[in-house]
Design a protein around this motif. Structure first.
Motif, mmCIF file in Angstrom:
data_model
loop_
_atom_site.group_PDB
_atom_site.id
_atom_site.type_symbol
_atom_site.label_atom_id
_atom_site.label_comp_id
_atom_site.label_asym_id
_atom_site.label_seq_id
_atom_site.Cartn_x
_atom_site.Cartn_y
_atom_site.Cartn_z
ATOM 1 N N GLU A 18 0.818 -1.209 0.000
ATOM 2 C CA GLU A 18 0.000 0.000 0.000
ATOM 3 C C GLU A 18 0.855 1.264 0.000
ATOM 4 O OE1 GLU A 18 -2.457 -0.593 3.431
ATOM 5 O OE2 GLU A 18 -3.905 -1.799 2.318
ATOM 6 N N SER A 19 2.000 1.214 0.657
ATOM 7 C CA SER A 19 2.863 2.392 0.719
ATOM 8 C C SER A 19 3.486 2.718 -0.639
ATOM 9 C CB SER A 19 3.973 2.187 1.760
ATOM 10 O OG SER A 19 4.982 1.305 1.276
ATOM 11 N N CYS A 20 3.423 1.779 -1.574
ATOM 12 C CA CYS A 20 3.993 1.989 -2.904
ATOM 13 C C CYS A 20 3.001 2.592 -3.896
ATOM 14 C CB CYS A 20 4.505 0.662 -3.472
ATOM 15 S SG CYS A 20 5.872 -0.043 -2.535
ATOM 16 N N TRP A 21 1.733 2.671 -3.528
ATOM 17 C CA TRP A 21 0.731 3.201 -4.449
ATOM 18 C C TRP A 21 1.063 4.632 -4.831
ATOM 19 C CZ3 TRP A 21 -4.096 1.373 -1.307
ATOM 20 C CH2 TRP A 21 -4.248 -0.004 -1.459
ATOM 21 N N ASP A 22 0.750 4.997 -6.063
ATOM 22 C CA ASP A 22 1.060 6.323 -6.582
ATOM 23 C C ASP A 22 0.477 7.444 -5.729
ATOM 24 O OD1 ASP A 22 2.439 5.134 -8.654
ATOM 25 O OD2 ASP A 22 0.816 5.337 -10.102
ATOM 26 N N GLU A 23 -0.758 7.258 -5.259
ATOM 27 C CA GLU A 23 -1.379 8.334 -4.478
ATOM 28 C C GLU A 23 -0.692 8.562 -3.134
ATOM 29 O OE1 GLU A 23 -4.256 4.743 -4.117
ATOM 30 O OE2 GLU A 23 -3.070 5.669 -5.687
ATOM 31 N N ASN A 24 0.097 7.597 -2.684
ATOM 32 C CA ASN A 24 0.851 7.767 -1.439
ATOM 33 C C ASN A 24 2.235 8.370 -1.685
ATOM 34 O OD1 ASN A 24 -1.227 6.684 0.099
ATOM 35 N ND2 ASN A 24 -0.504 4.613 -0.195
ATOM 36 N N ASN A 25 2.587 8.569 -2.943
ATOM 37 C CA ASN A 25 3.909 9.093 -3.317
ATOM 38 C C ASN A 25 3.770 10.034 -4.512
ATOM 39 O OD1 ASN A 25 5.803 7.110 -1.711
ATOM 40 N ND2 ASN A 25 4.223 5.851 -2.632
ATOM 41 N N PRO A 26 2.974 11.083 -4.381
ATOM 42 C CA PRO A 26 2.620 11.880 -5.556
ATOM 43 C C PRO A 26 3.783 12.603 -6.247
ATOM 44 C CG PRO A 26 1.903 12.979 -3.555
ATOM 45 C CD PRO A 26 2.385 11.621 -3.157
ATOM 46 N N ASP A 27 4.827 12.906 -5.550
ATOM 47 C CA ASP A 27 5.870 13.744 -6.148
ATOM 48 C C ASP A 27 7.236 13.088 -6.231
ATOM 49 O OD1 ASP A 27 4.061 15.934 -6.436
ATOM 50 O OD2 ASP A 27 4.299 16.348 -4.302
ATOM 51 N N ASP A 28 7.324 11.769 -6.126
ATOM 52 C CA ASP A 28 8.651 11.151 -6.130
ATOM 53 C C ASP A 28 9.134 10.765 -7.524
ATOM 54 O OD1 ASP A 28 7.317 8.775 -6.687
ATOM 55 O OD2 ASP A 28 8.105 7.691 -4.951
ATOM 56 N N GLY A 29 8.266 10.837 -8.540
ATOM 57 C CA GLY A 29 8.677 10.568 -9.907
ATOM 58 C C GLY A 29 8.921 9.093 -10.214
ATOM 59 N N LYS A 30 8.501 8.197 -9.330
ATOM 60 C CA LYS A 30 8.715 6.769 -9.526
ATOM 61 C C LYS A 30 7.390 6.075 -9.821
ATOM 62 C CE LYS A 30 12.581 6.677 -6.317
ATOM 63 N NZ LYS A 30 13.050 6.169 -5.031
ATOM 64 N N THR A 31 7.486 4.914 -10.442
ATOM 65 C CA THR A 31 6.297 4.100 -10.666
ATOM 66 C C THR A 31 6.073 3.194 -9.463
ATOM 67 O OG1 THR A 31 7.498 2.250 -11.660
ATOM 68 C CG2 THR A 31 6.782 4.023 -13.148
ATOM 69 N N PHE A 32 4.884 2.621 -9.396
ATOM 70 C CA PHE A 32 4.578 1.651 -8.355
ATOM 71 C C PHE A 32 5.607 0.528 -8.357
ATOM 72 C CE2 PHE A 32 2.779 -2.460 -7.280
ATOM 73 C CZ PHE A 32 2.300 -2.239 -6.004
ATOM 74 N N ASP A 33 5.896 0.002 -9.536
ATOM 75 C CA ASP A 33 6.844 -1.109 -9.648
ATOM 76 C C ASP A 33 8.232 -0.742 -9.158
ATOM 77 O OD1 ASP A 33 4.908 -2.825 -10.665
ATOM 78 O OD2 ASP A 33 5.364 -2.323 -12.747
ATOM 79 N N GLU A 34 8.679 0.480 -9.454
ATOM 80 C CA GLU A 34 9.998 0.915 -8.976
ATOM 81 C C GLU A 34 10.023 1.003 -7.453
ATOM 82 O OE1 GLU A 34 11.532 3.750 -12.632
ATOM 83 O OE2 GLU A 34 10.041 4.554 -11.234
ATOM 84 N N ARG A 35 8.982 1.574 -6.880
ATOM 85 C CA ARG A 35 8.913 1.682 -5.415
ATOM 86 C C ARG A 35 8.877 0.302 -4.774
ATOM 87 N NH1 ARG A 35 4.435 4.760 -6.582
ATOM 88 N NH2 ARG A 35 5.135 6.797 -7.253
ATOM 89 N N LEU A 36 8.066 -0.589 -5.328
ATOM 90 C CA LEU A 36 7.940 -1.933 -4.778
ATOM 91 C C LEU A 36 9.273 -2.671 -4.859
ATOM 92 C CD1 LEU A 36 6.009 -4.000 -3.518
ATOM 93 C CD2 LEU A 36 5.516 -4.795 -5.849
ATOM 94 N N ALA A 37 9.954 -2.565 -5.973
ATOM 95 C CA ALA A 37 11.250 -3.228 -6.128
ATOM 96 C C ALA A 37 12.254 -2.716 -5.102
ATOM 97 C CB ALA A 37 11.779 -3.024 -7.547
ATOM 98 N N GLU A 38 12.270 -1.413 -4.881
ATOM 99 C CA GLU A 38 13.190 -0.841 -3.888
ATOM 100 C C GLU A 38 12.882 -1.340 -2.482
ATOM 101 O OE1 GLU A 38 13.012 3.419 -4.156
ATOM 102 O OE2 GLU A 38 14.015 3.451 -6.114
ATOM 103 N N LYS A 39 11.599 -1.347 -2.139
ATOM 104 C CA LYS A 39 11.207 -1.703 -0.771
ATOM 105 C C LYS A 39 11.292 -3.198 -0.497
ATOM 106 C CE LYS A 39 8.381 2.312 0.208
ATOM 107 N NZ LYS A 39 7.166 2.775 0.880
#
Length: 57
Positions: A18-39
């Protein structure tokens, strides 16, 4: 009966997703998949097993 540590791991991994969803990261310039892979890159133990099953990696 569900093992409590497994249940907690499932709940924690749900929050992580849930923390990777776009609406929870509006200004980081990353996709959901990029955030999920990092985390998920450094998950270990039961958390890694649960996440591997959820995302099919």
């Amino acid at each position: 009966m569900v093992n409590e540590s497994f249940k907690k791991s499932c709940e924690d991994m749900t929050k992580l997703i849930e923390s990777c969803w776009d609406e929870n990261n509006p200004d980081d310039g990353k996709t959901f998949d990029e955030r999920l892979a990092e985390k998920t890159a450094n998950l270990e133990g039961q958390d890694k097993l649960v996440m591997d099953q959820v995302i099919g990696w």
